[in-house]
Design a protein around this motif. Structure first.
Motif: not given
Length: 260
Positions: A2-3, A28-35, A41-42
């Motif tokens: 996600s960008k 938004n939903r996309e950013m929440a899941f991307a975070l 991953e970290c």
């Protein structure tokens, strides 16, 4: 990928930047899941020994993107927003066995403020501000705001801020104990990264145990906490970093910790 999230690894620090500057990094939903994906991953990436969470643009995070919740086609509903977006983010921040620094580069409002306050160390630029904005639109604080804020600044002050929605400057946030410290605009980026890099070079196994102990202290009684400290101290004393720290002290040299 996600960008809406930008990630780079610098000197064992994963710098995660919220990247929707056109809407002040509101979720938004996309950013929440991307975070969530990036935090996971970290957590598993051995190269990463500390995390720096910040925002791109003028704001750290303005909280929930209200356009999403008012759009009949996009709105996931508050149950999903909390149980699938914010609650997992807070749980990840508190459970990841690596220090997480929130570098608040501008306004942190609503869920954005509370995500920052859930991190292990919070620093801010002098122009940053923290706002419990929920009451202004008829909502209640979420993202663990009612959990961490009273513990950071006391019940009465937290109650007032949650109900009145006052804007708190970085200077005031430091004075209240809401954040660790603030930096001038010129210093902010360099000093916040320097702090994260310092943590990355420390005995991160011990830091993870310290974080776990602090988590438990929020619900343990004194006897339980003393027993937990004993358990964790024994565990820390068995690490290679403890041996390196003692040897470096005796040999009067700088220790070389490896997080092992």
């Amino acid at each position: 990928m996600s960008k809406s999230i930008a990630v780079e690894i610098i000197n064992n620090v994963a710098k995660i930047s919220l990247n929707r500057p056109e809407v002040f990094n509101s979720f938004n939903r996309e950013m929440a899941f991307a975070l969530q994906d990036q935090l996971k991953e970290c957590a598993s990436n051995k190269e990463v020994r500390a995390i720096l969470l910040t925002g791109n643009g003028k704001a750290f995070c303005a909280g929930q993107d209200l356009k999403e919740v008012t759009d009949p086609e996009l709105n996931p509903g508050f149950k999903s927003i909390l149980e699938e977006h914010y609650n997992p983010i807070i749980q990840l921040i508190r459970s990841i066995e690596k220090p997480i620094v929130a570098a608040v580069n501008g306004v942190a409002a609503g869920a954005g403020a509370n995500i920052a306050l859930a991190c292990d160390v919070v620093v801010a630029t002098q122009n940053a501000a923290f706002i419990q904005a929920f009451s202004k639109i008829g909502l209640v604080p979420d993202s663990a705001g009612t959990f961490f804020l009273p513990r950071l600044i006391g019940f009465q002050k937290a109650s007032a801020l949650a109900m009145l929605g006052d804007k708190i400057s970085a200077e005031e946030a430091e004075r209240l104990g809401m954040i660790y410290k603030y930096f001038t605009t010129e210093e902010f980026e360099e000093e916040s990264m320097k702090l994260a890099e310092k943590l990355a070079k420390m005995p991160t196994k011990a830091l993870a145990l310290t974080k776990a102990a602090l988590n438990k202290s929020l619900t343990n009684n004194l006897e339980e906490q003393l027993n937990l400290e004993s358990q964790y101290q024994i565990e820390a004393a068995s690490t290679a970093d403890y041996k390196e720290g003692v040897n470096a002290f005796i040999e009067k040299r700088k220790p070389n910790f490896k997080g092992e």
